[in-house]
Design an enzyme around this catalytic site. Sequence first.
Site, PDB file in Angstrom:
ATOM      1  N   TYR A 142       0.821  -1.210   0.000  1.00 17.01           N
ATOM      2  CA  TYR A 142       0.000   0.000   0.000  1.00 17.01           C
ATOM      3  C   TYR A 142       0.860   1.266   0.000  1.00 17.01           C
ATOM      4  CZ  TYR A 142      -4.708  -1.887   0.850  1.00 17.01           C
ATOM      5  OH  TYR A 142      -5.931  -2.495   0.734  1.00 17.01           O
ATOM      6  N   LYS A 192       3.209 -15.324   2.289  1.00 16.64           N
ATOM      7  CA  LYS A 192       3.397 -16.079   1.046  1.00 16.64           C
ATOM      8  C   LYS A 192       4.900 -16.374   0.935  1.00 16.64           C
ATOM      9  CE  LYS A 192       1.924 -17.782  -2.906  1.00 16.64           C
ATOM     10  NZ  LYS A 192       1.131 -19.026  -2.963  1.00 16.64           N
ATOM     11  N   ASP A 224      -2.845 -18.320   0.491  1.00 15.55           N
ATOM     12  CA  ASP A 224      -3.835 -19.016  -0.343  1.00 15.55           C
ATOM     13  C   ASP A 224      -4.526 -20.110   0.457  1.00 15.55           C
ATOM     14  OD1 ASP A 224      -1.356 -20.262  -0.329  1.00 15.55           O
ATOM     15  OD2 ASP A 224      -1.383 -20.868  -2.434  1.00 15.55           O
ATOM     16  N   ASP A 248      -6.325  -7.048   4.110  1.00 12.76           N
ATOM     17  CA  ASP A 248      -7.473  -6.398   3.473  1.00 12.76           C
ATOM     18  C   ASP A 248      -8.382  -7.456   2.856  1.00 12.76           C
ATOM     19  OD1 ASP A 248      -9.057  -4.258   2.383  1.00 12.76           O
ATOM     20  OD2 ASP A 248      -8.126  -4.689   0.447  1.00 12.76           O
ATOM     21  N   ASP A 252     -12.244  -9.136   4.418  1.00 12.59           N
ATOM     22  CA  ASP A 252     -13.536  -9.127   3.706  1.00 12.59           C
ATOM     23  C   ASP A 252     -14.092 -10.545   3.617  1.00 12.59           C
ATOM     24  OD1 ASP A 252     -13.369  -6.369   3.207  1.00 12.59           O
ATOM     25  OD2 ASP A 252     -14.201  -6.595   1.189  1.00 12.59           O
TER      26      ASP A 252
END
Length: 369
Positions: A142, A192, A224, A248, A252
């Site tokens: 970001y 990751k 993942d 983020d 959700d």
Amino acid sequence: MKHFNIVTLPGDGIGPEVTSAAVRILESVCGKYDVSLEISEHKIGGVSYETFGTPITEEALEDCKKSDGVLLGAVGGPKWDTLDKDLRPEAALLRLRKELGVYANLRPVFVHKVLRSASSLKEHVLEGVNILIVRELTGGIYFGRPRYTQEEDGITFSVDTLRYSVPEIERVAHKAFEAAAKRSSKICSVDKANVLESSRLWRKTVNRVAGDYPEITLEHMLVDNCAMQLVRHPKQFDVILTGNLFGDILSDEAAMLTGSIGMLPSASLGDGIGLYEPVHGSAPDIAGQNIANPLAAIASVALMCRYSLGLEEAAEEIESAISEFLAAGYRTADIFSQQNKNETLLGTRETGERIHEILHQKQEPTLKD
Ligand code: IPM
Ligand code: MN
């Protein structure tokens, strides 16, 4: 008598509606606990751009920095999607987070028993789910530099940079371990590391921080796999610690365990002021209709009481008022089911009013005692 200065930034879309319901609850609970409040409101996002030509003014930022806590509604909308990147509503939010130094974003994912049927997942999968996502908030892709779009040999390309430093990882990891110590003492750090250099540093650093917390169990999971496990068997998680972008996305996804993204509050913390915002965003399609769910914003006020105002009891009272509200069958449109005869559909304002009444019903027995 305690006194607090609070800044509200209602913002765009449904932001103003949910913020005003939440402010009502903040005032209501502070009245009960003999706390005086001074609330100042500023524009942020698209509405600020419309008025001042900038998505956040220096004055708004300064007021936030001087406050005891900031409550934000939401920013963004299709109207401002084509603006230059620094003028976009989202740029204001990122700048605010950065300038307040709120590097740890806590997103509690609590599944109310009566809302299990509102989720798209099978009810038995949701039994006992109670997760805290700790998302790094002021670093990662970001904010990493360089970032640009350029043309080379007639081909346009863009670059974003995913960069994490050891101190950035350490400080958010400490917040997650401290939170885990108050819960079931289990952390899952998500990265990751099979592909990304920054994730390998993340993992190594989190392992080192874990040395300070021998009573806490740490495991690592690839992002993942975590996305899959969250819908397969969410109960395995307690605290999830992860970077900005992964957090983020995963938050959700996790929101849907609660029945609606309209249920997810958040607290953004650093070493000073806290920023509190519902996770749901501006939802321009339902703005101004009094149908948005204000419970995430109200629950964010509970988090403000807990983390910034030192009013733990008030926080718990708001949270139990929300539970009581739901148990009584009250629902906003996002969690309402026509099939269930025990449910009553309420609007945004009415939801705020009902929670206020529940808080005050609770006061009476104490006074008579
Ligand atoms: C969130 C939002 C923001 C983010 C946007 C509005 C910049 O999606 O708080 O989750 O990506 O952090
Ligand atoms: Mn988001």
